[in-house]
Motif scaffolding. Structure first.
Motif, PDB file in Angstrom:
ATOM      1  N   MET A   4       0.851  -1.184   0.000  1.00 16.58           N
ATOM      2  CA  MET A   4       0.000   0.000   0.000  1.00 16.58           C
ATOM      3  C   MET A   4       0.891   1.240   0.000  1.00 16.58           C
ATOM      4  SD  MET A   4      -2.888   1.299   2.730  1.00 16.58           S
ATOM      5  CE  MET A   4      -3.995  -0.039   2.397  1.00 16.58           C
ATOM      6  N   ALA A   5       0.474   2.263  -0.754  1.00 19.82           N
ATOM      7  CA  ALA A   5       1.213   3.521  -0.788  1.00 19.82           C
ATOM      8  C   ALA A   5       1.205   4.164   0.591  1.00 19.82           C
ATOM      9  CB  ALA A   5       0.603   4.467  -1.817  1.00 19.82           C
ATOM     10  N   LYS A   6       2.297   4.817   0.914  1.00 21.18           N
ATOM     11  CA  LYS A   6       2.372   5.506   2.194  1.00 21.18           C
ATOM     12  C   LYS A   6       1.599   6.813   2.157  1.00 21.18           C
ATOM     13  CE  LYS A   6       6.718   3.451   3.239  1.00 21.18           C
ATOM     14  NZ  LYS A   6       8.078   3.526   3.594  1.00 21.18           N
ATOM     15  N   LYS A   7       1.417   7.357   0.963  1.00 18.44           N
ATOM     16  CA  LYS A   7       0.694   8.616   0.821  1.00 18.44           C
ATOM     17  C   LYS A   7      -0.162   8.549  -0.438  1.00 18.44           C
ATOM     18  CE  LYS A   7       1.237  13.610   0.746  1.00 18.44           C
ATOM     19  NZ  LYS A   7       2.170  14.736   0.911  1.00 18.44           N
ATOM     20  N   LEU A   8      -1.344   9.152  -0.357  1.00 22.12           N
ATOM     21  CA  LEU A   8      -2.252   9.223  -1.495  1.00 22.12           C
ATOM     22  C   LEU A   8      -2.520  10.688  -1.790  1.00 22.12           C
ATOM     23  CD1 LEU A   8      -4.149   7.777  -3.500  1.00 22.12           C
ATOM     24  CD2 LEU A   8      -5.889   7.785  -1.700  1.00 22.12           C
ATOM     25  N   VAL A   9      -2.229  11.107  -3.013  1.00 23.31           N
ATOM     26  CA  VAL A   9      -2.511  12.469  -3.456  1.00 23.31           C
ATOM     27  C   VAL A   9      -3.657  12.387  -4.450  1.00 23.31           C
ATOM     28  CG1 VAL A   9      -1.619  14.530  -4.606  1.00 23.31           C
ATOM     29  CG2 VAL A   9      -0.113  13.183  -3.125  1.00 23.31           C
ATOM     30  N   ILE A  10      -4.727  13.110  -4.144  1.00 26.24           N
ATOM     31  CA  ILE A  10      -5.918  13.096  -4.990  1.00 26.24           C
ATOM     32  C   ILE A  10      -6.167  14.500  -5.492  1.00 26.24           C
ATOM     33  CG2 ILE A  10      -8.405  12.675  -5.086  1.00 26.24           C
ATOM     34  CD1 ILE A  10      -7.982  10.663  -2.768  1.00 26.24           C
ATOM     35  N   LYS A  11      -6.302  14.626  -6.809  1.00 29.03           N
ATOM     36  CA  LYS A  11      -6.662  15.912  -7.402  1.00 29.03           C
ATOM     37  C   LYS A  11      -8.100  15.799  -7.881  1.00 29.03           C
ATOM     38  CE  LYS A  11      -4.042  18.657 -10.035  1.00 29.03           C
ATOM     39  NZ  LYS A  11      -3.348  19.241 -11.203  1.00 29.03           N
ATOM     40  N   VAL A  12      -8.953  16.667  -7.373  1.00 33.55           N
ATOM     41  CA  VAL A  12     -10.355  16.681  -7.794  1.00 33.55           C
ATOM     42  C   VAL A  12     -10.591  17.943  -8.614  1.00 33.55           C
ATOM     43  CG1 VAL A  12     -11.122  17.579  -5.554  1.00 33.55           C
ATOM     44  CG2 VAL A  12     -12.769  16.568  -7.083  1.00 33.55           C
ATOM     45  N   THR A  13     -11.007  17.730  -9.855  1.00 34.49           N
ATOM     46  CA  THR A  13     -11.251  18.839 -10.783  1.00 34.49           C
ATOM     47  C   THR A  13     -12.733  19.138 -10.920  1.00 34.49           C
ATOM     48  OG1 THR A  13     -11.388  17.364 -12.695  1.00 34.49           O
ATOM     49  CG2 THR A  13      -9.208  18.205 -12.133  1.00 34.49           C
ATOM     50  N   ALA A  14     -13.559  18.217 -10.478  1.00 34.28           N
ATOM     51  CA  ALA A  14     -15.006  18.339 -10.659  1.00 34.28           C
ATOM     52  C   ALA A  14     -15.662  18.915  -9.416  1.00 34.28           C
ATOM     53  CB  ALA A  14     -15.603  16.968 -10.966  1.00 34.28           C
TER      54      ALA A  14
END
Length: 120
Positions: free
Chosen positions: A1-11
């Motif tokens: 599992m990734a240690k960090k999750l970066v989420i970009k929300v454009t909607a």
């Protein structure tokens, strides 16, 4: 599992299901103990302002204010600098726990070791 999750929300309200999915995934990841950085860009930028998330409605979806609260409790929410400027949003306008930062910070976050990134 990734240690960090970066989420970009454009909607935002223009694509409510995509928007809700981004916030839901971020909140579930935070609840699962993942370090989360959620980036508000495009139409989702408006959710950095007080009261805007409460206006968002999507049947059978968790209330956006609740999701934002859980994300800011243990994660980071960032409003894109250019998106904020286009909407005349300043640091004094945003809800507590939201920072304003630009592409350089985003790139440094997604390029770090152990990071998984998603775009909605």
């Amino acid at each position: 599992m990734a240690k960090k999750l970066v989420i970009k929300v454009t909607a935002g309200a223009d694509a409510p299901e995509r928007c809700s999915q981004a916030f839901t995934v971020a909140a579930v990841a935070v609840a699962s103990g993942v370090e989360v950085s959620l980036w508000l860009t495009g139409e989702s930028s408006w959710f950095a302002l007080p009261g805007r998330a409460a206006e968002f409605e999507l049947p059978h979806a968790a209330p956006l204010p609740d999701l934002i609260e859980s994300i800011t409790a243990a994660g980071q929410i960032t409003l894109c600098t250019q998106c904020a400027a286009r909407r005349e949003i300043t640091e004094k306008d945003v809800i507590e726990g939201v920072r304003i930062a630009g592409a350089q910070v985003f790139v440094s976050e997604v390029m770090a070791d152990g990071v998984q990134s998603l775009v909605y």
